[in-house]
Write an enzyme that holds these catalytic residues in place. Structure first.
Site, PDB file in Angstrom:
ATOM      1  CE  LYS A  13      -2.446  -0.726   3.673  1.00 60.34           C
ATOM      2  NZ  LYS A  13      -1.812  -2.005   4.036  1.00 60.34           N
ATOM      3  NE  ARG A  88      -5.180   2.173  10.719  1.00 59.79           N
ATOM      4  CZ  ARG A  88      -4.237   1.451  10.128  1.00 59.79           C
ATOM      5  NH1 ARG A  88      -4.505   0.202   9.778  1.00 59.79           N
ATOM      6  NH2 ARG A  88      -3.041   1.951   9.892  1.00 59.79           N
ATOM      7  NE  ARG A 127       9.241  -5.820   6.105  1.00 61.05           N
ATOM      8  CZ  ARG A 127       8.205  -4.985   6.161  1.00 61.05           C
ATOM      9  NH1 ARG A 127       7.947  -4.189   5.132  1.00 61.05           N
ATOM     10  NH2 ARG A 127       7.438  -4.942   7.220  1.00 61.05           N
ATOM     11  NE  ARG A 155      10.477  -3.856  10.799  1.00 60.45           N
ATOM     12  CZ  ARG A 155      10.032  -2.972   9.908  1.00 60.45           C
ATOM     13  NH1 ARG A 155      10.509  -1.731   9.908  1.00 60.45           N
ATOM     14  NH2 ARG A 155       9.121  -3.301   9.015  1.00 60.45           N
ATOM     15  NE  ARG A 166       1.516  -6.233  11.041  1.00 63.81           N
ATOM     16  CZ  ARG A 166       2.489  -5.882  10.190  1.00 63.81           C
ATOM     17  NH1 ARG A 166       3.613  -6.572  10.141  1.00 63.81           N
ATOM     18  NH2 ARG A 166       2.332  -4.850   9.391  1.00 63.81           N
TER      19      ARG A 166
END
Length: 211
Positions: A13, A88, A127, A155, A166
């Site tokens: 996004k 949201r 990542r 992370r 999530r």
């Protein structure tokens, strides 16, 4: 064009929002940018938001809604904008509808970037961040010279179990939002799999077809 961009974490996004907004000549407006501007500027809304943030609490919808309404009233957004990260949920979407209606405007499209859960986990869990430089690598798409370097770390929010949670939260909060725009005939789904430029062209083609 007045656009909303939605999609799961890892769907691209942020990247697409920047490119699409630039190509259309409209401001990209994200809640993160709005929060930072209000907090750093010491505005009344920023001070109120900071009070919640400092206490470790979520900023209430009404404060977020007021910040967004204030941003949309600025001159550069009067003829169009791309909202990234807002709304949201359905209640925020209804507030946005009312804000635009009061200004004699309406939302043109809600663009939903789609990607499977497996693809999102693959994208985000690969990542790695350099402790010394802060540069973000990806083990598959942009690998570091030494993937096993102690300088690299993953992370917490990029760990597979965190990503899956999530995605669960996103599905719970966003499914009704998608339905809201679908009922209005404003929802367009964009396949987010492929090169960045390919996804951008799909989005721009959908926007052009709806214009």
């Amino acid at each position: 064009m007045r656009l909303v961009l939605v999609g799961p974490p890892g769907a691209g996004k942020g990247t697409q929002a920047e490119i699409i907004a630039e190509r259309l000549g409209i401001p990209k407006i994200s809640t993160g940018d709005i929060f930072r501007a209000n907090v750093s500027g010491g505005t009344p809304l920023g001070l109120e938001a900071k009070r919640y943030m400092d206490a470790g609490d979520l900023v209430p919808d009404e404060v977020t809604n007021d910040m967004v309404a204030d941003r949309l009233a600025q001159d550069d957004a009067k003829d169009g904008f791309l909202l990234d990260g807002y709304p949201r949920n359905t209640e925020q979407a209804k507030v946005l509808d009312r804000v635009l209606d009061a200004a004699g405007a309406t939302l043109d499209l809600a663009l939903e970037l789609t990607a499977s859960d497996d693809e999102v986990v693959r994208r985000l869990s690969g990542r790695r961040v350099s402790k010394s430089t802060g540069k973000v690598y990806h083990l598959e798409f942009d690998p570091p010279a030494d993937p096993d370097s102690p300088d690299l770390f993953q992370r917490t929010d990029d760990k597979p179990e965190t990503i899956k949670n999530r995605l669960k939260v996103y599905a719970e909060q966003t499914a009704p939002l998608i339905g809201h725009y679908q009922a209005q005939g404003k929802l367009v789904r964009i396949d987010a799999i492929g090169e960045v430029a390919e996804v951008t062209e799909r989005a721009l083609s959908a926007i052009g077809a709806a214009a």
